[in-house]
Design a protein around this motif. Structure first.
Motif, PDB file in Angstrom:
ATOM      1  N   ASP A 126       0.950  -1.551   0.225  1.00  0.00           N
ATOM      2  CA  ASP A 126      -0.097  -0.600   0.370  1.00  0.00           C
ATOM      3  C   ASP A 126       1.333   1.931   0.064  1.00  0.00           C
ATOM      4  N   ASP A 141      -7.025   4.909   2.243  1.00  0.00           N
ATOM      5  CA  ASP A 141      -6.770   4.635   0.970  1.00  0.00           C
ATOM      6  C   ASP A 141      -7.919   5.149   0.542  1.00  0.00           C
ATOM      7  N   LEU A 142      -7.561   5.999  -0.659  1.00  0.00           N
ATOM      8  CA  LEU A 142      -8.758   7.302  -1.204  1.00  0.00           C
ATOM      9  C   LEU A 142      -9.420   6.234  -2.107  1.00  0.00           C
ATOM     10  N   GLN A 143      -8.808   5.217  -2.415  1.00  0.00           N
ATOM     11  CA  GLN A 143     -10.212   4.343  -3.757  1.00  0.00           C
ATOM     12  C   GLN A 143     -10.937   4.084  -3.492  1.00  0.00           C
ATOM     13  N   GLN A 144     -10.410   3.118  -1.415  1.00  0.00           N
ATOM     14  CA  GLN A 144     -11.659   2.555  -0.874  1.00  0.00           C
ATOM     15  C   GLN A 144     -12.492   3.752   0.116  1.00  0.00           C
ATOM     16  N   GLY A 145     -11.895   5.044   0.120  1.00  0.00           N
ATOM     17  CA  GLY A 145     -12.108   5.848   1.362  1.00  0.00           C
ATOM     18  C   GLY A 145     -12.485   5.535   2.558  1.00  0.00           C
ATOM     19  N   GLU A 182       0.491   7.529  -4.624  1.00  0.00           N
ATOM     20  CA  GLU A 182      -0.325   7.570  -5.195  1.00  0.00           C
ATOM     21  C   GLU A 182      -1.982   7.613  -4.675  1.00  0.00           C
ATOM     22  N   ASN A 183      -2.598   6.673  -4.639  1.00  0.00           N
ATOM     23  CA  ASN A 183      -3.478   6.177  -3.653  1.00  0.00           C
ATOM     24  C   ASN A 183      -4.072   6.682  -2.646  1.00  0.00           C
ATOM     25  N   ASN A 199       2.069   2.009  -3.615  1.00  0.00           N
ATOM     26  CA  ASN A 199       0.885   2.238  -3.738  1.00  0.00           C
ATOM     27  C   ASN A 199       0.777   4.073  -3.748  1.00  0.00           C
TER      28      ASN A 199
END
Length: 311
Positions: A156, A191-195, A161-162, A159
Motif C-alpha cells: 500500500d 485509502d483514497l480508492q476505497q475511502g 498515489e492512491n 502505491n
C-alpha cells in the motif's frame, strides 16, 4: 520541572500496573526527574534501570525504526534499501547495542537514554548473551525483514498515489476528563480508492489477545481527531512480521465501549495509589506491593532495587 509527574494513561502503563505494582511505582513515579543531574540518587537509579532493555525488545525497536525510515524514503522519493542491506543494518545496531552493554556501562550510567544496556548482560554480569536467544533473534532477523517487504501494508505504501498518509511512529494523545491518553501508531493512511482509513501496527513477536484492544484505542483516537462518522470507514490491521501474515479487524461500537470501559476501570485503580490526586503524588513506595512470582521478577529491570545484594 515538576515535583510529581503528570497523570496520564496508556495501555503499556495499564499492563505494567497489572503485572507488578512495585514496578509500576518505579516506572511512573520514582524514576521521575531521574534524568536531572541534580536529582536524588534513588530517582536517578530508577531512571537508569528503567532504560534497560532486553534482546527481543531491542530487536523490535530497531526493526520499527528502520521500517519508519524505509517508509519515509518511499514517501519522499528516496532510494529504497534492499532486503540484504536492511538485514545488515539491523545486525549492525544489534551488535552496537551489545558492544555498548559490555564496554560502555560507565557512559550508560551517566546518560542511560543515549546508550543501550541489555538486561541479559547487566544482570548476568557476563560479556556473553545466551546462545539460544542469539539464535532466535538471528532466525527472526531474516524472516522479519523478508515479510515486511512482502507485506500488504508495504504494498500500500508503494502505491502511494492512491493513499493519503497521516502520521507514522509519532506520539499522540487524546484527552478524557482532562487526562492524556497516549497512543503511538506505527502507520496511518487513508485509502483514497476505497475511502477508508487504515491503521497498521507492525508486530515482530507473536500475536496476543491484547492486539485488538490496542488498535481499538487507536481507532478511537483517529475517530475523534478526524471526526470520522462511521467505524465502517476504519480498518485496523496487525502485520505479524514473524509469521508473514496480517489480520484485519472491522471494529464495532462494542469494541470502543470495551476499551473506554477498560480505561475507566484502570484509571480508578491507578488513583487508589495516589496520596494527592490533584498533584498526582503517589503513596509511599512500600504501599506498592511487590510481585511474588519469581519468573516475572527474573525479567524485571528493578531487581537490584527490590533485592539489593546482602538483603
Amino acid at each position: 520541572m515538576r515535583r510529581f509527574p503528570e497523570l496520564s494513561w496508556s495501555l503499556s502503563r495499564h499492563k505494567t500496573m497489572l503485572t507488578c505494582l512495585r514496578k509500576y511505582a518505579y516506572d511512573y513515579y520514582v524514576s521521575h526527574n531521574g534524568w536531572l543531574s541534580g536529582g536524588d540518587s534513588l530517582s536517578r537509579q530508577a531512571y537508569r534501570l528503567k532504560k534497560i532493555t532486553n534482546l527481543e525488545m531491542h530487536f523490535g525497536s530497531i526493526v520499527h525504526d528502520l521500517i519508519y525510515q524505509i517508509i519515509q524514503n518511499v514517501l519522499y522519493d528516496k532510494e529504497i534499501p534492499s532486503q540484504e542491506s536492511v538485514v545488515d543494518e539491523v545486525r549492525h545496531y544489534l551488535n552496537k547495542g551489545f558492544i555498548e552493554s559490555i564496554r560502555k556501562e560507565h557512559l550508560w550510567n551517566n546518560r542511560p537514554k543515549h546508550y543501550t544496556m541489555l538486561h541479559e548482560i547487566y544482570y548476568s554480569q557476563t560479556n556473553t548473551l545466551p546462545e539460544a536467544k542469539t539464535k532466535k533473534i538471528t532466525d527472526r532477523l531474516h524472516t522479519t525483514v523478508k515479510n515486511f517487504f512482502a507485506s500488504q501494508s508495504f504494498a500500500d505504501v508503494l502505491n502511494k498515489e492512491n493513499m493519503r498518509f497521516i502520521e507514522s511512529e509519532k506520539f499522540r494523545f487524546m484527552k478524557v476528563d482532562g487526562i492524556k491518553i497516549f497512543v503511538v501508531m506505527d502507520l496511518v493512511y487513508k485509502d483514497l480508492q476505497q475511502g477508508r482509513w487504515v491503521i497498521v501496527d507492525w508486530k515482530t513477536g507473536k500475536s496476543s489477545d491484547e492486539d485488538r484492544n490496542q488498535l481499538a484505542l487507536y481507532a478511537l483516537y483517529l475517530q475523534q481527531k478526524y471526526a470520522i462518522e462511521s467505524l465502517d470507514e476504519i480498518i485496523i490491521r496487525n502485520e505479524y512480521l514473524l509469521e508473514g501474515t496480517h489480520v484485519e479487524h472491522q471494529l464495532t461500537t462494542h469494541d470502543l465501549v470495551n476499551v473506554q470501559r477498560l480505561y475507566q476501570i484502570s484509571m480508578e485503580q491507578m488513583k487508589n495509589y495516589l496520596l494527592d490526586s490533584n498533584q498526582n503524588q503517589p503513596l509511599p513506595i512500600d504501599q506498592f506491593p511487590m510481585q511474588d512470582n519469581p519468573r516475572i521478577c527474573a525479567h524485571c529491570n528493578y531487581q537490584e532495587l527490590c533485592f539489593p545484594s546482602g538483603s
